[in-house]
Design a protein around this motif. Structure first.
Motif, PDB file in Angstrom:
ATOM      1  N   ILE A 184      -6.553   9.285 -10.843  1.00 16.07           N
ATOM      2  CA  ILE A 184      -7.656   9.001 -11.773  1.00 16.07           C
ATOM      3  C   ILE A 184      -7.764   7.502 -12.020  1.00 16.07           C
ATOM      4  CG2 ILE A 184      -8.474   9.336 -14.129  1.00 16.07           C
ATOM      5  CD1 ILE A 184      -6.990  12.087 -14.043  1.00 16.07           C
ATOM      6  N   ARG A 185      -6.617   6.887 -12.255  1.00 19.15           N
ATOM      7  CA  ARG A 185      -6.635   5.444 -12.521  1.00 19.15           C
ATOM      8  C   ARG A 185      -7.166   4.672 -11.313  1.00 19.15           C
ATOM      9  NH1 ARG A 185      -4.172   3.686 -17.072  1.00 19.15           N
ATOM     10  NH2 ARG A 185      -3.084   5.283 -18.296  1.00 19.15           N
ATOM     11  N   ARG A 186      -6.736   5.122 -10.124  1.00 24.00           N
ATOM     12  CA  ARG A 186      -7.231   4.455  -8.906  1.00 24.00           C
ATOM     13  C   ARG A 186      -8.735   4.673  -8.796  1.00 24.00           C
ATOM     14  NH1 ARG A 186      -5.961   1.399  -5.621  1.00 24.00           N
ATOM     15  NH2 ARG A 186      -5.197   2.318  -3.707  1.00 24.00           N
ATOM     16  N   ALA A 187      -9.210   5.872  -9.144  1.00 23.13           N
ATOM     17  CA  ALA A 187     -10.628   6.187  -8.998  1.00 23.13           C
ATOM     18  C   ALA A 187     -11.487   5.311  -9.901  1.00 23.13           C
ATOM     19  CB  ALA A 187     -10.870   7.655  -9.317  1.00 23.13           C
ATOM     20  N   VAL A 188     -10.954   4.936 -11.061  1.00 20.16           N
ATOM     21  CA  VAL A 188     -11.768   4.109 -11.952  1.00 20.16           C
ATOM     22  C   VAL A 188     -11.475   2.623 -11.791  1.00 20.16           C
ATOM     23  CG1 VAL A 188     -12.024   5.957 -13.631  1.00 20.16           C
ATOM     24  CG2 VAL A 188     -10.198   4.277 -13.922  1.00 20.16           C
ATOM     25  N   GLY A 189     -10.717   2.269 -10.736  1.00 22.30           N
ATOM     26  CA  GLY A 189     -10.629   0.847 -10.413  1.00 22.30           C
ATOM     27  C   GLY A 189      -9.248   0.218 -10.430  1.00 22.30           C
ATOM     28  N   ALA A 190      -8.190   1.001 -10.656  1.00 27.53           N
ATOM     29  CA  ALA A 190      -6.859   0.402 -10.631  1.00 27.53           C
ATOM     30  C   ALA A 190      -6.515  -0.014  -9.208  1.00 27.53           C
ATOM     31  CB  ALA A 190      -5.817   1.390 -11.146  1.00 27.53           C
ATOM     32  N   ARG A 191      -5.994  -1.216  -9.066  1.00 26.61           N
ATOM     33  CA  ARG A 191      -5.536  -1.654  -7.748  1.00 26.61           C
ATOM     34  C   ARG A 191      -4.097  -1.193  -7.567  1.00 26.61           C
ATOM     35  NH1 ARG A 191      -6.672  -7.648  -9.227  1.00 26.61           N
ATOM     36  NH2 ARG A 191      -5.734  -6.675 -11.040  1.00 26.61           N
ATOM     37  N   GLN A 192      -3.606  -1.296  -6.325  1.00 30.33           N
ATOM     38  CA  GLN A 192      -2.223  -0.870  -6.071  1.00 30.33           C
ATOM     39  C   GLN A 192      -1.263  -1.608  -6.980  1.00 30.33           C
ATOM     40  OE1 GLN A 192      -1.004  -0.778  -2.027  1.00 30.33           O
ATOM     41  NE2 GLN A 192      -2.674   0.542  -1.402  1.00 30.33           N
ATOM     42  N   ARG A 193      -1.519  -2.918  -7.150  1.00 32.36           N
ATOM     43  CA  ARG A 193      -0.552  -3.675  -7.946  1.00 32.36           C
ATOM     44  C   ARG A 193      -0.625  -3.303  -9.429  1.00 32.36           C
ATOM     45  NH1 ARG A 193      -3.549  -7.886  -5.905  1.00 32.36           N
ATOM     46  NH2 ARG A 193      -5.114  -8.870  -7.238  1.00 32.36           N
ATOM     47  N   GLN A 208       2.406  -0.844 -13.671  1.00 35.24           N
ATOM     48  CA  GLN A 208       2.522   0.177 -14.717  1.00 35.24           C
ATOM     49  C   GLN A 208       3.885   0.858 -14.657  1.00 35.24           C
ATOM     50  OE1 GLN A 208      -0.638   3.120 -14.829  1.00 35.24           O
ATOM     51  NE2 GLN A 208       0.795   4.610 -15.702  1.00 35.24           N
ATOM     52  N   MET A 262      -5.543  -5.869 -14.931  1.00 36.42           N
ATOM     53  CA  MET A 262      -4.770  -5.215 -15.982  1.00 36.42           C
ATOM     54  C   MET A 262      -3.725  -6.189 -16.481  1.00 36.42           C
ATOM     55  SD  MET A 262      -2.617  -1.725 -15.727  1.00 36.42           S
ATOM     56  CE  MET A 262      -2.502  -0.618 -17.121  1.00 36.42           C
ATOM     57  N   ARG A 297      -2.599   7.378  -1.710  1.00 34.51           N
ATOM     58  CA  ARG A 297      -4.024   7.180  -1.458  1.00 34.51           C
ATOM     59  C   ARG A 297      -4.802   7.886  -2.557  1.00 34.51           C
ATOM     60  NH1 ARG A 297      -4.695   8.991   3.888  1.00 34.51           N
ATOM     61  NH2 ARG A 297      -6.916   8.959   3.396  1.00 34.51           N
ATOM     62  N   PRO A 298      -5.852   7.225  -3.059  1.00 30.83           N
ATOM     63  CA  PRO A 298      -6.567   7.761  -4.223  1.00 30.83           C
ATOM     64  C   PRO A 298      -6.981   9.216  -4.035  1.00 30.83           C
ATOM     65  CG  PRO A 298      -7.449   5.613  -3.632  1.00 30.83           C
ATOM     66  CD  PRO A 298      -6.400   5.938  -2.616  1.00 30.83           C
ATOM     67  N   ILE A 347      -0.992  -0.203 -10.465  1.00 32.04           N
ATOM     68  CA  ILE A 347      -0.140   0.987 -10.553  1.00 32.04           C
ATOM     69  C   ILE A 347       1.330   0.584 -10.443  1.00 32.04           C
ATOM     70  CG2 ILE A 347       0.410   3.208  -9.474  1.00 32.04           C
ATOM     71  CD1 ILE A 347      -2.335   3.178 -10.758  1.00 32.04           C
TER      72      ILE A 347
END
Ligand SMILES: Nc1ncnc2c1ncn2[C@@H]1O[C@H](COP(=O)(O)OP(=O)(O)OP(=O)(O)O)[C@@H](O)[C@H]1O
Ligand SMILES: [Mg+2]
Lengths: 418, 266
Positions: A324-333, A338, A1, A410-411, A335
């Motif tokens: 949702i963002r984590r589920a579609v591939g966002a990493r912790q960093r 963001q 991102m 956690r996702p 988020i």
């Protein structure tokens, strides 16, 4: 991102909750505005002090009794008297010290001034000589100043400050030729007013318009009656130099001459340039404005806490979005970024609005009379830049915890959050 | 037929500690799914279907066991790597759509691409929306779309990164039967025409009949695993196309009557 993506998400989410965003910013806006305004006012009063000192006379060296100290001008004030009127005359005398213009002495004492059948006024008398008006850069409003003769003959004459003249006689012209009585404890004498000084306004060194000028010789004979074998004690010798560049040299020569006259090896006096006085006074003003600025800085911290609170609410409210963002591939960093970008953006905008507020306030305050004092505010770019940087810092500092909390979710738990 | 194994699960367990008790949501699941399969997962409520799907979707971690996705062991992967796996290899469709609020359909579908730093995001998002039949709704927000349309946006979002597996946990659970058929037809078409491997949880056997294989879960275990003998065609063409045409042809009254049962059955 990418950063641009984070920024876009942040802008979207902030504009979706505009009222909340503005409320979150409010503390910061006030804080930054206050810091900038107070720093500007601080700078303004620093300028005032310098202007006042400069207006006391240019190319001026001030000699005071007491050993030199590293602590600035005030440390040595009130030291044992060592300087005399005769020292001043020796400095001014041909063959005394080169590159010297006018030399004038001052000795301050508290006195009562009494107008016959009239009022009674406690003030300061300055014992001085015929060069005071030149050295102090103060012209007369009416009448005339002391002559050499007045000094030589211990003439019973005074020159009034403009305030005293106004207060006791109602105008600047009326006192000329009138009698006033100056008394110090049980001693006292009657003087004839020969002149009135023009108004100088209040300065950092007190209001000169409230003072009464008396020939130093007369003062020592009739009021103080204190005369050392070496001469008449004075608290200050002001030495005008012919050129600013010669000041260090003149200071050196004055030192040599006085050591010789006082028969000492270690200085029992100190020579200060206008520059020194300005620096010392500016130092005081600077400390003051830093102090005020720090108090305002506290409101910045409060503003930061407000932003942290809003960010925490925002994170909780958007737990599902985070899931949702984590589920579609966002990493912790992603988020973390963001929410951090969001906090920093809030702080940047808040900082800019605060800066605008501060600049506006400073301009509004500048030149205004507040509590009987004319305020001066000088805006400097560094104050504005500093508060903007501090805002960003606050965004990072207070935004980090909420952002880290969001990133740590956690996702599966974020998705289940209702 | 393609026989490459895409999901390989061995003795997968998931346990929760509730006070002193340990509850097993999954008590040792072993399962192989080959590329191109359409697996329907069935079972009673609380049997562990969602738990299994969440682990297969890398949203949750197993307590023990092996999970290989596309030949890679993902059960011990670092969090960041799991994010990448979710982004690139998996597409997840939820019962409750899970679209982001306020965003337009095309932006919703672009979200996974943001995290893979793809360049041609918008074009790919529009392509995915076209694949699910939403080319005319790309600028609609969730509040401006029906449940079926929202679920299609979710499917487009799951597909946009061309994942190896599409996981759908009761994708038609919130939809009435007519719209469910639409979604099923879409999944079937994706499976057949584009070869997308699909795992779908459902409670209804007629929905499961649209798959190529059904797996029964009971008490956290696989209790049944059969190929679908006679695969049913979802009634997409018949159900969707004519009413739409008739609504256009006749009057607005037709639209209202068509919408009424949809609202009632939610
Ligand atoms: N976070 C949790 N903590 C404790 N127990 C849980 C948790 N999540 C699930 N369970 C338990 O695990 C079991 C399986 O849950 P799961 O959601 O997988 O069931 P399911 O088959 O999807 O049911 P449904 O058809 O109703 O969706 C249930 O008994 C549930 O109580
Ligand atoms: Mg479930």
């Amino acid at each position: 991102m990418s950063f641009i993506d984070s920024l876009r998400v942040a802008i979207d989410s902030l504009s979706a909750h505009l009222l909340r965003t503005v409320l979150a910013m409010l503390g910061l806006i006030i804080g930054v505005g206050a810091v900038i305004t107070l720093l500007a006012v601080g700078r303004g009063s620093q300028d005032d002090v310098q202007r006042n000192i400069r207006s006391l006379g240019v190319n001026l060296l001030t000699v005071r009794p007491g050993a030199p100290s590293t602590g600035g001008i005030r440390a040595a004030a009130g030291s044992r008297p060592t300087l005399t009127y005769e020292d001043a005359q020796a400095i001014a005398a041909p063959g005394g010290v080169d590159n010297v213009g006018a030399v004038s002495v001052e000795q301050n004492i508290g006195i009562q001034i009494v107008v016959p059948g009239g009022s009674n006024f406690a003030t300061q008398a300055i014992g001085t000589d015929e060069f005071y008006s030149i050295v102090r850069n103060t012209p007369l409003a009416s009448g005339e100043f002391f002559y050499e003769d007045h000094l030589r003959t211990n003439a019973m004459v005074v020159v009034l400050g403009s305030n005293i003249a106004q207060t006791l006689f109602g105008s600047l012209d009326a006192p000329i030729g009138q009698q006033v009585r100056l008394s110090l404890g049980r001693t006292g004498a009657t003087f004839t007013v020969i002149g009135v000084m023009s108004s100088r306004g209040g300065t950092a060194l007190g209001n000169l318009d409230d003072r009464v000028l008396v020939p130093i010789t007369t003062m020592s004979r009739t009021l103080v009656r204190f005369r050392a074998p070496t001469g008449i004690f004075v608290s200050t010798i002001n030495v005008q130099t012919t050129h600013p560049d010669t000041m260090p040299l003149v200071a050196e020569s004055i030192g040599a001459l006085l050591r010789e006259r006082h028969k000492v090896t270690e200085d029992d006096f100190q020579v200060q340039s206008q520059q020194d006085a300005m620096e010392a006074a500016a130092g005081v003003a600077r400390t003051q404005s830093v102090l005020l600025g720090s108090i305002a800085g506290i409101s910045l911290v409060v503003g930061g806490i407000g932003i942290m609170n809003t960010m925490l609410v925002s994170v909780t409210e958007r737990t599902r979005e985070i899931g949702i963002r984590r589920a579609v591939g966002a990493r912790q960093r992603d988020i973390l970024m963001q929410f951090l970008v969001e906090a920093i953006l809030v702080c940047c905008v808040g900082g800019l609005l605060g800066a605008a507020t501060g600049i506006g306030l400073s301009m509004a305050v500048n030149g205004r009379e507040i509590l009987g004092q004319t305020m001066h505010a000088r805006l400097t770019p560094d104050a504005v830049i500093l508060s903007l940087l501090v805002s960003i810092g606050i965004g990072i500092f207070f935004g980090f915890y909420p952002a880290a909390r969001a990133a740590r979710l956690r996702p599966i738990e974020a998705l289940r959050y209702e | 037929m393609n026989c490459k194994t895409i999901i390989r699960v061995r003795d997968l367990t998931k346990s929760y500690r509730l006070g002193d008790e340990t509850v097993y949501a999954l008590a040792g699941v072993s399962l192989d799914v080959a590329e191109g399969e359409f697996v329907a997962i069935m079972g009673a409520s609380g049997s562990g279907k969602s738990t299994l799907m969440n682990i297969l979707g890398c949203l949750d971690r197993p307590s023990s066991g092996v999970y290989e996705l596309d030949g890679v062991d993902v059960s011990s992967m670092a969090d960041d790597d799991l994010s990448t796996v979710r982004n690139q290899k998996l597409g997840f469709v939820f019962q409750s759509y899970n679209l982001l609020p306020r965003m337009r359909a095309v932006e919703q579908v672009m979200v996974p691409l943001i995290y893979s730093n793809a360049l041609d995001r918008e074009a790919r998002a529009i392509e995915a929306l076209t694949r699910v039949g939403l080319e005319s709704r790309i600028h609609h927000r969730p509040t401006e779309m029906s449940g079926g349309q929202q679920q299609r946006v979710a499917i487009a979002r799951a597909l946009v990164t061309n994942p190896s597996v599409l996981l759908a946990d009761e994708p038609t659970g919130n939809l009435d039967s007519r719209v469910s058929e639409e979604i099923l037809a879409l999944l079937q078409r994706l499976n057949e025409e584009f070869g997308v491997t699909i795992m779908m949880v459902t409670h209804e056997s007629d929905i499961a009949e649209c798959a190529t294989r059904t797996v029964q879960i009971g008490d956290g275990r696989v209790v049944g695993d059969h190929p679908v003998e006679a695969r049913r065609r979802a009634r997409h063409e018949v159900a969707v196309a004519p009413p739409r045409a008739s609504a256009d042809a006749t009057s607005s009254v037709g639209t209202i009557t068509a919408a009424a049962p949809a609202a009632g059955s939610v």
